[in-house]
Design an enzyme around this catalytic site. Structure first.
Site, PDB file in Angstrom:
ATOM      1  CG  PHE A 147      38.697  41.699  43.972  1.00 19.79           C
ATOM      2  CD1 PHE A 147      37.459  41.235  43.589  1.00 19.79           C
ATOM      3  CD2 PHE A 147      39.578  40.819  44.572  1.00 19.79           C
ATOM      4  CE1 PHE A 147      37.094  39.907  43.788  1.00 19.79           C
ATOM      5  CE2 PHE A 147      39.234  39.485  44.771  1.00 19.79           C
ATOM      6  CZ  PHE A 147      37.977  39.032  44.370  1.00 19.79           C
ATOM      7  CG  ASP A 232      43.054  43.939  50.546  1.00 23.18           C
ATOM      8  OD1 ASP A 232      43.960  43.076  50.524  1.00 23.18           O
ATOM      9  OD2 ASP A 232      41.894  43.694  50.160  1.00 23.18           O
ATOM     10  CE  LYS A 261      44.477  36.701  46.159  1.00 22.94           C
ATOM     11  NZ  LYS A 261      43.570  35.553  46.002  1.00 22.94           N
TER      12      LYS A 261
END
Length: 408
Positions: A147, A232, A261
Site C-alpha cells: 500500500f 516507504d 503522515k
C-alpha cells in the site's frame, strides 16, 4: 436552514454527509469534535481512546503543545510563498530532517502519495541519467499486498482489486514480487531496474513484519545489482516502531526514503523524499515541483516534529510500551485472538472469524470507547499515539478482551 455543526447530533451530521460527500470512505459512525493527547470526544461529549492515531499521522497525539505552538507562531508570520521564492523556514527543516535520517537531500511535498510519486520520478531519472537505462525502459520492483497510496500510477502496481478495478489503463514499468521473498526479488531485478520500492513493514496488509534479514538482504541485493533501495516509511517511520525508522531494526540505510503522515504532526499535510545526494541531484529546475511543498507553515511544523524525535524520547516510549502491547496481545491468544504481529506501538491483530469481521469488532470496540480500524478480513490494526500511557494501553486491551468474550 442548516443547523450549526455544534447544535447537530452525530446522527444528524452523518446523514448530512451522505448526499454531498464522495463515498470513498466507510468511516465508523462516530463524529469527532474535540481531541487532546490520546483521547477524542464526539459531538455529544462521549470520550474515546484513539488507538489508530490517524494511521500514524498522529504519532505525537492530538494537539501536541509544542507542535500547536509552532503552528500558531508561524501563522502569525508567513504561511505560503510557493517555491518561486525562498522562505526562512525551509532550510532548517531540510537540514534537520536529513540529519535525523542519515541522508543528504530533501524534496518536500505534501501527502504521502505525492512522496511516493516523487520517489518514482527520481528513481526513473536516476536510471536514465546515471545508470544508463535506455529511455522509457526503466522498471521498478515492488511487493505484492503493498500500500503506497491511491493515485493512478500507484494503483497500477497494487494487488488490491478494490483499489484497481475501474481505474485503468494502468501505468507500465512495474514488476510485482512476493513480499519477504529475496529469491523472487533477485530473479526480478535486471539491467532495467531503477529501484526496489518496499514498505519495511506492510501496514495496510495487516502490519506484516518481514523475516529477520530481509531488509538487510534487500539492501545488499540492490547495492550488488546497481539499483536503488526506496523505503516507504510513511506509516512505519518517525518513531512508530521504537526506532526513528523501521529500517533501523536491521541497521539499513536506503538510498531513498519516503516520509509523510507523522511529519505533519497531525496539523498540516507534510511529506518528503529524502535521498543520497548523488540520487537527488538528478533533478533540475522545472522537472518536478509543488506549489505547497515546503511551505513555511509545513516547514515550521515539520521542524518541530523533527525536534521531538531528536531527543529519542518517543522512540523509547514506543519501544517500551510495545512490550506492554505485545504482552497484552499474547495473553489474548486463544481467547478470541488467533495471532498478531507487533513492532513498537503498532500491531495487526487477527480475530477468530467466528467472532466477527474486523469491521464488526471495530464497531463493538467503538461502543465501548475504543477507536481502532479494521483491515482485511477479521484483522484490526492498533496504532495508538506514542503519548499513550501503559495504563491506557492495558485498559484498551482489557476492553478488547471484553468485546471478544461477549462475541463468543
Amino acid at each position: 436552514m442548516t443547523a450549526p455543526a455544534h447544535a447537530r447530533t452525530s446522527a444528524d451530521l452523518i446523514r448530512a454527509e451522505e448526499p454531498v460527500l464522495a463515498h470513498n470512505y466507510h468511516p465508523l459512525p462516530v463524529v469527532v469534535a474535540r481531541a487532546e493527547g490520546a483521547w477524542v470526544e464526539d459531538v455529544e461529549g462521549r470520550r474515546y481512546l484513539d488507538m489508530l492515531a490517524g494511521y500514524s499521522a498522529l504519532n505525537f497525539g492530538h494537539r501536541h503543545p509544542a507542535l500547536i505552538q509552532a503552528a500558531h507562531d508561524q501563522l502569525d508570520r508567513l504561511t505560503l510563498t510557493s517555491r518561486a521564492f525562498h522562505n526562512d523556514r525551509l532550510a532548517e527543516f531540510a537540514e534537520r530532517l536529513a540529519a535525523l535520517t542519515g541522508l543528504d537531500m530533501v524534496l518536500p511535498m505534501n501527502t504521502g502519495a505525492e512522496a511516493v510519486e516523487s520517489g518514482i520520478k527520481v528513481a526513473r531519472k536516476w536510471a536514465y541519467d546515471v545508470k544508463g537505462v535506455p529511455d522509457g525502459q526503466a522498471t521498478i520492483v515492488v511487493a505484492a499486498d503493498n500500500f503506497h497510496g491511491r493515485t493512478t500510477t500507484i494503483v497500477s502496481f497494487s494487488t488490491d482489486e478494490s483499489a484497481r478495478t475501474g481505474f485503468g489503463p494502468f501505468t507500465p514499468g512495474f514488476k510485482i514480487v512476493p513480499y519477504n521473498d529475496l529469491a523472487a526479488l533477485e530473479e526480478a531485478v535486471d539491467e532495467t531496474t531503477a529501484a526496489v520500492l518496499i514498505e519495511p513493514i506492510q501496514g495496510e496488509a495487516g502490519v506484516i513484519i518481514p523475516d529477520a534479514g530481509y531488509l538487510a538482504g534487500v539492501r545488499e541485493l540492490t547495492r550488488r545489482k546497481g539499483c536503488l533501495f526506496i523505503a516507504d516509511e510513511i506509516q512505519s517511520g518517525l518513531g512508530r516502531t521504537g526506532r526513528t525508522l523501521a529500517v533501523e531494526h536491521e541497521s539499513v540505510v536506503p538510498d531513498v526514503l519516503l516520509l509523510g503522515k507523522a511529519l505533519g504532526g497531525g496539523i498540516v499535510p507534510v511529506s518528503a523524499v529524502v535521498a543520497r545526494r548523488e540520487v537527488m541531484s538528478v533533478l533540475g529546475p522545472g522537472e518536478h515541483g509543488s506549489t505547497f511543498g515546503g511551505n513555511p507553515l509545513a516547514a515550521a511544523v515539520g521542524t518541530a516534529v523533527v525536534e521531538l524525535l531528536e531527543t529519542g524520547e518517543f522512540q523509547r516510549r514506543a519501544d517500551e510500551l510495545g512490550v506492554v502491547l505485545r504482552e497484552g496481545l499474547e495473553a489474548l491468544r486463544g481467547h478470541g485472538v488467533t495471532g498478531f504481529r507487533a513492532r513498537g506501538l503498532w500491531a495487526g491483530v487477527d480475530v477468530d472469524p467466528a467472532l466477527g469481521t474486523g469491521r464488526e469488532i471495530s464497531e463493538r470496540l467503538m461502543r465501548e470507547g475504543i477507536l481502532v480500524k479494521d483491515t482485511h478480513g477479521s484483522t484490526i490494526r492498533l496504532a495508538p499515539p506514542l503519548t499513550v500511557t501503559a495504563d491506557e494501553l492495558r485498559s484498551a486491551l482489557g476492553t478488547l478482551e471484553k468485546v471478544l468474550g461477549q462475541a463468543g
